[in-house]
Design a protein around this motif. Structure first.
Motif, mmCIF file in Angstrom:
data_model
loop_
_atom_site.group_PDB
_atom_site.id
_atom_site.type_symbol
_atom_site.label_atom_id
_atom_site.label_comp_id
_atom_site.label_asym_id
_atom_site.label_seq_id
_atom_site.Cartn_x
_atom_site.Cartn_y
_atom_site.Cartn_z
ATOM 1 N N THR A 96 51.917 6.602 5.791
ATOM 2 C CA THR A 96 51.699 8.046 5.726
ATOM 3 C C THR A 96 50.211 8.421 5.790
ATOM 4 N N ALA A 97 49.339 7.429 5.814
ATOM 5 C CA ALA A 97 47.893 7.714 5.810
ATOM 6 C C ALA A 97 47.502 8.552 7.032
ATOM 7 N N ASP A 98 46.593 9.485 6.818
ATOM 8 C CA ASP A 98 46.133 10.336 7.921
ATOM 9 C C ASP A 98 45.108 9.593 8.779
ATOM 10 N N ARG A 99 44.908 10.090 9.988
ATOM 11 C CA ARG A 99 44.067 9.322 10.926
ATOM 12 C C ARG A 99 42.597 9.327 10.523
ATOM 13 N N PHE A 100 42.172 10.385 9.832
ATOM 14 C CA PHE A 100 40.788 10.437 9.350
ATOM 15 C C PHE A 100 40.534 9.277 8.371
ATOM 16 N N THR A 101 41.436 9.124 7.415
ATOM 17 C CA THR A 101 41.295 8.053 6.422
ATOM 18 C C THR A 101 41.416 6.676 7.080
ATOM 19 N N ALA A 129 38.803 10.545 15.650
ATOM 20 C CA ALA A 129 39.567 10.778 14.418
ATOM 21 C C ALA A 129 39.074 12.019 13.687
#
Lengths: 163, 192
Positions: A96-101, A129
């Motif tokens: 579920t991690a976002d692409r920024f992270t 990102a």
């Protein structure tokens, strides 16, 4: 007063090396000012202090400094945050991690482990990102600081062990 | 026999991201960029890092203290520590700058030639070898630096205070290389 570097290098206030460090106050204080600037900056450019701390723990672990990693992990205030916990623990990120992270973590891993393999494409990935230029620099300085600190501690530690 | 000294070419550096422009910089960025000794022309490297002025100012002060502080380890040997870190991290730009400073301060173009042509394995004379081995381990994987490697420095007459300076010189290049080599690339110096 003992600082994080003394404690993690095993320098007691009575030790010779502790005294030697105090003869270089610009190194000792300068390192702490840098620590603030990369981990708890006034302007964080949207990379939170918690995220920075979690990344620091991850990088310290990656270079083999478990105690430094634990020290950063203990500073994580947002304990219930599974994403930050996974980052700090050095685990793979949840799906579920976002692409920024994901981009922050990938870059921290790469630049810590093998800076020599970094290319323009790795900076472009950060841009794709969504990282801004200030965020790219802030991330780079954070990564570099933790790598610096780890080397200072590792070096002092072996020197102290000689007795 | 020719005794031509080995020379390392000067290089320029170009960032992968758009650096801060002096014309549009914030007050904080302008103040940060003046930290450099000669502020008439601000280099692309400084303008790139000025995107985060707080960390730039803090790091620059620490860097200058470590590389230029009076007393302690000979400045040439701090430069050798910087060169070894830069060689491990393949930061071509940093290596060229600090190889040249090391030669200026020590006259040891032979050591630089050996590093450039054969790498860090050596063999070097004992004191150089001890510096190279210690800084190489610290730069590759800090947790793998050994007591024996520190002892070798003491055996070569280096005091503990001088070794502390060496540790910082190698470590601050673990930092500098991670900026310079990842945020941009070296280019040939433009000649008119």
């Amino acid at each position: 007063m003992s600082d994080q570097i003394d404690i993690l290098s095993g320098l007691e206030p009575a030790s010779e090396l502790y005294g030697i460090r105090r003869e270089r106050p610009d190194f000792v204080q300068g390192t702490e000012i840098c620590r603030e600037a990369v981990l708890r900056p006034h302007a964080g450019f949207g990379i939170t202090h918690s995220m920075r701390t979690a990344l620091a723990a991850r990088m310290a672990r990656m270079v083999g400094l478990g105690e430094l990693a634990s020290t950063y992990e203990a500073l994580l205030e947002d304990e219930g945050n599974a994403l930050l916990a996974a980052i700090a623990a050095g685990d793979d990120l949840p799906s579920t991690a976002d692409r920024f992270t994901i981009a922050l973590v990938r870059h921290a891993d790469l630049v810590t482990k093998s800076p020599r393999d970094c290319t323009r494409a790795d900076i472009e990935r950060l841009e794709e990102a969504g990282l801004t230029n200030p965020q790219i620099i802030a991330l780079s300085e954070l990564i570099a600081f933790v790598n610096f600190e780890a080397r200072v501690i590792a070096g002092l530690k072996v020197l102290e062990e000689i007795a | 026999m020719s005794t031509q000294r080995f020379k390392v070419k000067a290089l320029s550096w170009a960032p992968y991201i758009e650096p801060v422009s002096v014309e549009t910089a914030s007050e904080e960025q302008l103040a940060a960029m003046q930290v450099t000794p000669s502020n008439t022309k601000v280099s692309p490297y400084v303008r790139t890092l000025a995107h985060d002025p707080e960390s730039y100012v803090a790091r620059t002060k620490l860097f200058n203290a470590i590389m230029y502080a009076k007393g302690g380890l000979d400045r040439a040997e701090r430069e050798l520590g910087a060169l070894v870190a830069s060689a491990v991290n393949r930061c071509v730009y940093c290596a060229s700058v600090h190889a040249r400073r090391y030669i200026e301060l020590s006259g040891r173009s032979d050591v630089v030639e050996a590093i450039y042509l054969k790498g860090l394995d050596g063999p070097f004379e004992p004191r150089v070898q001890a510096i190279v081995d210690f800084c190489r381990s610290l730069s590759e994987t800090p947790s793998r630096v050994t007591k024996d490697q520190a002892q070798a420095l003491l055996d070569q007459g280096m005091s503990k205070a001088e070794i502390v300076d060496l540790i910082h010189a190698a470590a601050i290049f673990g930092w500098a290389n991670r900026l310079m080599h990842t945020l941009g690339h070296s280019t040939p110096v433009e000649t008119k």
